[in-house]
Design a protein around this motif. Structure first.
Motif, PDB file in Angstrom:
ATOM      1  N   GLY A 186       0.750  -1.227  -0.057  1.00 51.87           N
ATOM      2  CA  GLY A 186      -0.131   0.039  -0.177  1.00 51.87           C
ATOM      3  C   GLY A 186       0.758   1.363  -0.030  1.00 51.87           C
ATOM      4  N   LEU A 187       2.007   1.129   0.702  1.00 52.61           N
ATOM      5  CA  LEU A 187       2.737   2.453   0.668  1.00 52.61           C
ATOM      6  C   LEU A 187       3.488   2.476  -0.483  1.00 52.61           C
ATOM      7  CD1 LEU A 187       4.468   2.152   4.451  1.00 52.61           C
ATOM      8  CD2 LEU A 187       2.756   3.569   3.686  1.00 52.61           C
ATOM      9  N   ILE A 188       4.197   1.469  -1.226  1.00 48.44           N
ATOM     10  CA  ILE A 188       5.153   1.865  -2.353  1.00 48.44           C
ATOM     11  C   ILE A 188       4.977   1.031  -3.524  1.00 48.44           C
ATOM     12  CG2 ILE A 188       7.233   1.811  -0.797  1.00 48.44           C
ATOM     13  CD1 ILE A 188       8.009  -0.786  -1.415  1.00 48.44           C
ATOM     14  N   GLY A 189       3.541   0.351  -3.566  1.00 55.71           N
ATOM     15  CA  GLY A 189       3.122  -0.386  -4.766  1.00 55.71           C
ATOM     16  C   GLY A 189       3.582  -1.615  -4.825  1.00 55.71           C
ATOM     17  N   LYS A 190       3.164  -2.550  -5.380  1.00 61.14           N
ATOM     18  CA  LYS A 190       3.513  -3.783  -5.453  1.00 61.14           C
ATOM     19  C   LYS A 190       4.711  -4.348  -6.425  1.00 61.14           C
ATOM     20  CE  LYS A 190       0.730  -5.722  -8.941  1.00 61.14           C
ATOM     21  NZ  LYS A 190      -0.361  -6.760  -9.563  1.00 61.14           N
ATOM     22  N   ASN A 227      -8.982  12.458  15.957  1.00 58.59           N
ATOM     23  CA  ASN A 227      -8.100  11.475  15.523  1.00 58.59           C
ATOM     24  C   ASN A 227      -8.311  10.101  15.455  1.00 58.59           C
ATOM     25  OD1 ASN A 227      -5.999  13.761  15.654  1.00 58.59           O
ATOM     26  ND2 ASN A 227      -5.175  13.282  17.612  1.00 58.59           N
ATOM     27  N   PHE A 228      -9.350   9.787  16.335  1.00 57.04           N
ATOM     28  CA  PHE A 228      -9.920   8.089  16.117  1.00 57.04           C
ATOM     29  C   PHE A 228     -10.287   8.259  14.876  1.00 57.04           C
ATOM     30  CE2 PHE A 228     -13.486   5.375  16.255  1.00 57.04           C
ATOM     31  CZ  PHE A 228     -12.534   4.186  16.766  1.00 57.04           C
ATOM     32  N   ALA A 229     -11.170   9.159  14.174  1.00 60.96           N
ATOM     33  CA  ALA A 229     -11.691   8.740  12.739  1.00 60.96           C
ATOM     34  C   ALA A 229     -10.476   8.741  11.890  1.00 60.96           C
ATOM     35  CB  ALA A 229     -12.517   9.967  12.502  1.00 60.96           C
ATOM     36  N   ILE A 230      -9.355   9.754  11.958  1.00 64.06           N
ATOM     37  CA  ILE A 230      -8.313   9.743  10.866  1.00 64.06           C
ATOM     38  C   ILE A 230      -7.526   8.486  11.166  1.00 64.06           C
ATOM     39  CG2 ILE A 230      -6.258  10.969  10.637  1.00 64.06           C
ATOM     40  CD1 ILE A 230      -7.378  13.694  11.784  1.00 64.06           C
ATOM     41  N   CYS A 231      -7.469   7.887  12.370  1.00 59.48           N
ATOM     42  CA  CYS A 231      -6.606   6.693  12.551  1.00 59.48           C
ATOM     43  C   CYS A 231      -7.300   5.283  12.693  1.00 59.48           C
ATOM     44  CB  CYS A 231      -5.629   6.959  13.979  1.00 59.48           C
ATOM     45  SG  CYS A 231      -4.451   8.125  13.370  1.00 59.48           S
ATOM     46  N   SER A 232      -8.618   5.447  12.282  1.00 60.76           N
ATOM     47  CA  SER A 232      -9.192   4.051  12.211  1.00 60.76           C
ATOM     48  C   SER A 232     -10.054   4.215  10.697  1.00 60.76           C
ATOM     49  CB  SER A 232      -9.953   3.633  13.294  1.00 60.76           C
ATOM     50  OG  SER A 232     -11.144   4.644  13.711  1.00 60.76           O
ATOM     51  N   ALA A 233     -10.727   5.159  10.616  1.00 57.81           N
ATOM     52  CA  ALA A 233     -11.658   5.318   9.376  1.00 57.81           C
ATOM     53  C   ALA A 233     -11.090   5.169   8.281  1.00 57.81           C
ATOM     54  CB  ALA A 233     -12.747   6.447   9.587  1.00 57.81           C
ATOM     55  N   ILE A 234      -9.872   5.802   7.963  1.00 59.20           N
ATOM     56  CA  ILE A 234      -9.114   5.768   6.785  1.00 59.20           C
ATOM     57  C   ILE A 234      -8.949   4.410   6.395  1.00 59.20           C
ATOM     58  CG2 ILE A 234      -7.332   6.895   5.253  1.00 59.20           C
ATOM     59  CD1 ILE A 234      -7.891   9.489   7.036  1.00 59.20           C
ATOM     60  N   SER A 235      -8.394   3.836   7.141  1.00 58.83           N
ATOM     61  CA  SER A 235      -7.846   2.327   7.105  1.00 58.83           C
ATOM     62  C   SER A 235      -9.050   1.294   6.704  1.00 58.83           C
ATOM     63  CB  SER A 235      -6.822   1.973   8.365  1.00 58.83           C
ATOM     64  OG  SER A 235      -5.873   2.552   8.428  1.00 58.83           O
ATOM     65  N   HIS A 236     -10.088   1.458   7.640  1.00 60.51           N
ATOM     66  CA  HIS A 236     -11.289   0.642   7.528  1.00 60.51           C
ATOM     67  C   HIS A 236     -11.800   1.080   6.015  1.00 60.51           C
ATOM     68  CE1 HIS A 236     -12.043  -1.488  10.868  1.00 60.51           C
ATOM     69  NE2 HIS A 236     -11.598  -0.496  11.678  1.00 60.51           N
ATOM     70  N   MET A 237     -12.013   2.265   5.593  1.00 62.61           N
ATOM     71  CA  MET A 237     -12.485   2.696   4.380  1.00 62.61           C
ATOM     72  C   MET A 237     -11.675   2.099   3.200  1.00 62.61           C
ATOM     73  SD  MET A 237     -13.960   6.191   5.294  1.00 62.61           S
ATOM     74  CE  MET A 237     -15.389   6.394   6.954  1.00 62.61           C
ATOM     75  N   GLN A 238     -10.485   1.895   3.439  1.00 65.96           N
ATOM     76  CA  GLN A 238      -9.620   1.239   2.356  1.00 65.96           C
ATOM     77  C   GLN A 238     -10.069  -0.179   1.951  1.00 65.96           C
ATOM     78  OE1 GLN A 238      -7.082   3.309   0.594  1.00 65.96           O
ATOM     79  NE2 GLN A 238      -8.264   4.766   1.793  1.00 65.96           N
ATOM     80  N   ASN A 239     -10.653  -0.770   2.940  1.00 67.93           N
ATOM     81  CA  ASN A 239     -11.085  -2.144   2.765  1.00 67.93           C
ATOM     82  C   ASN A 239     -12.626  -2.307   2.063  1.00 67.93           C
ATOM     83  OD1 ASN A 239      -8.752  -2.754   4.126  1.00 67.93           O
ATOM     84  ND2 ASN A 239      -9.714  -2.742   6.305  1.00 67.93           N
ATOM     85  N   MET A 240     -13.221  -1.070   2.093  1.00 70.60           N
ATOM     86  CA  MET A 240     -14.542  -1.387   1.502  1.00 70.60           C
ATOM     87  C   MET A 240     -14.624  -0.895   0.070  1.00 70.60           C
ATOM     88  SD  MET A 240     -16.412   0.927   4.539  1.00 70.60           S
ATOM     89  CE  MET A 240     -16.039   0.625   6.057  1.00 70.60           C
ATOM     90  N   SER A 241     -15.775  -0.914  -0.408  1.00 73.66           N
ATOM     91  CA  SER A 241     -16.076  -0.861  -1.963  1.00 73.66           C
ATOM     92  C   SER A 241     -16.472   0.638  -1.554  1.00 73.66           C
ATOM     93  CB  SER A 241     -17.564  -1.147  -2.201  1.00 73.66           C
ATOM     94  OG  SER A 241     -18.627  -0.973  -1.496  1.00 73.66           O
ATOM     95  N   ALA A 242     -16.378   1.359  -2.911  1.00 76.20           N
ATOM     96  CA  ALA A 242     -16.228   3.032  -2.882  1.00 76.20           C
ATOM     97  C   ALA A 242     -17.825   3.265  -2.307  1.00 76.20           C
ATOM     98  CB  ALA A 242     -16.100   3.326  -4.231  1.00 76.20           C
ATOM     99  N   LEU A 243     -18.810   2.283  -2.584  1.00 78.15           N
ATOM    100  CA  LEU A 243     -19.963   2.772  -2.177  1.00 78.15           C
ATOM    101  C   LEU A 243     -20.333   2.761  -0.800  1.00 78.15           C
ATOM    102  CD1 LEU A 243     -22.772   3.483  -3.403  1.00 78.15           C
ATOM    103  CD2 LEU A 243     -23.429   0.567  -3.306  1.00 78.15           C
TER     104      LEU A 243
END
Ligand code: 1HE
Length: 265
Positions: free
Chosen positions: A158-162, A212-228
């Motif tokens: 995720g950081l540097i690409g596969k 900070n809780f949202a920034i440091c948990s929600a963004i990561s969770h949202m990467q695991n979801m569909s855009a919708l």
């Protein structure tokens, strides 16, 4: 609930100052902070408790010249683990690193020397990475006859690409210097990584904890979801965070024209 003071730690040191800035120190310098199974269990305990113990930000640092030499290869050799044993061990690594990434408390990793293999997996579970001038990054798994098992396929890719990750693993390529920042392994490269980590941690700790809780948990969770689903979840999180009492004073200051403006110095 267990308290931080109940923890009996062998390979980590833990301090929390009066401002809620926690310092977690990897404290196995004679073994270059290699991650044995005890250290992983201690990371799980510490990062399970810190978010509920009122920590506002964490600095993750290491004693000795190297941040972390990765999997404890000697323990791994001596244990003669079965596939099932190692799979279960990896699940504990994931437990620890997921607690960090999804725990909601900002973690600033102050890096130095070797950040390799599982050490890079650990560093990539922090939210912000600060390297000093001599830090270097590697994934020597290929040369050791191993494979990553602590989340590198997710976080390092995720950081540097596969493509870069595969090159590092196949050829032993190391990244250091400004190149490490430009490929995304660290966000900062400075002379004194620890001083910078504390400066950034203190800045982040001035934000309301719920933001900070949202920034440091929600963004990561949202990467695991569909855009919708992510757009739905983002709306729900924003509904809660953006109406919090702690934001009222800041919004009032802006409305009165007394708040700091968003401008470069
Ligand atoms: C260790 C480890 C370790 C050091 N496990 N004991 N990781 C690696 O392949 C990196 C292996 N380590 C190194 O390449 C070097 O140790 C360093 C470049 C990090 C540091 O070099 P140096 O010269 O400062 O130290 P050293 O003399 O190599 O090591 C000092 C001691 O630390 C020595 O123990 P001693 O009892 O002989 O003094 C080393 O054995 C010990 N040590 N690194 C155990 N990693 C979930 S899957 C993840 C897969 C991976 O992480 S693969 C990458 C493994």
């Amino acid at each position: 609930m267990k308290k931080l003071s109940d923890l009996a730690l062998e390979n980590l040191l833990l301090e929390v100052d009066a401002d809620g800035i926690a310092t977690v120190t990897l404290n196995r310098p004679a073994k270059r902070n290699a991650l044995d199974s005890t250290t992983i269990e201690e990371l799980i305990e510490v990062f399970s408790l810190l978010p509920r113990a009122g920590a506002r930000a964490v600095v993750l640092r290491a004693n000795g010249d190297h941040f972390c030499a990765g999997l404890d290869l000697v323990e791994h050799y001596n244990e003669g683990r079965s596939a099932a044993d190692f799979m279960h061990l990896c699940l504990r690594w994931h437990e620890a690193f997921n607690k960090m990434e999804y725990g909601g408390v900002p973690i600033f990793a102050a890096l130095k020397g070797a950040v390799v293999g599982g050490g890079l997996e650990l560093a990539s579970s922090a939210h912000v990475r600060i390297m000093d001038e001599d830090t270097y990054f590697g994934l020597p798994e290929g040369q050791r006859g191993l494979f990553t098992g602590g989340g590198a396929t997710i976080r390092v890719a995720g950081l540097i690409g596969k493509a870069r990750m595969i090159d590092m693993m196949l050829t032993g390529r190391l990244y250091s210097g400004d190149e490490a920042v430009s490929v995304g392994l660290a966000q900062y490269r400075v002379k004194d990584a620890e001083a910078k980590a504390y400066e950034l941690a203190r800045a982040a700790a001035r934000n309301p904890p719920l933001s900070n809780f949202a920034i440091c948990s929600a963004i990561s969770h949202m990467q695991n979801m569909s855009a919708l689903d992510a757009s739905y979840a983002e709306s729900v999180v924003a509904g809660v965070v953006n109406t919090q009492e702690a934001a009222r004073e800041r919004l009032a200051a802006f409305a009165k024209g007394t708040a700091a403006k968003v401008k470069p110095d």
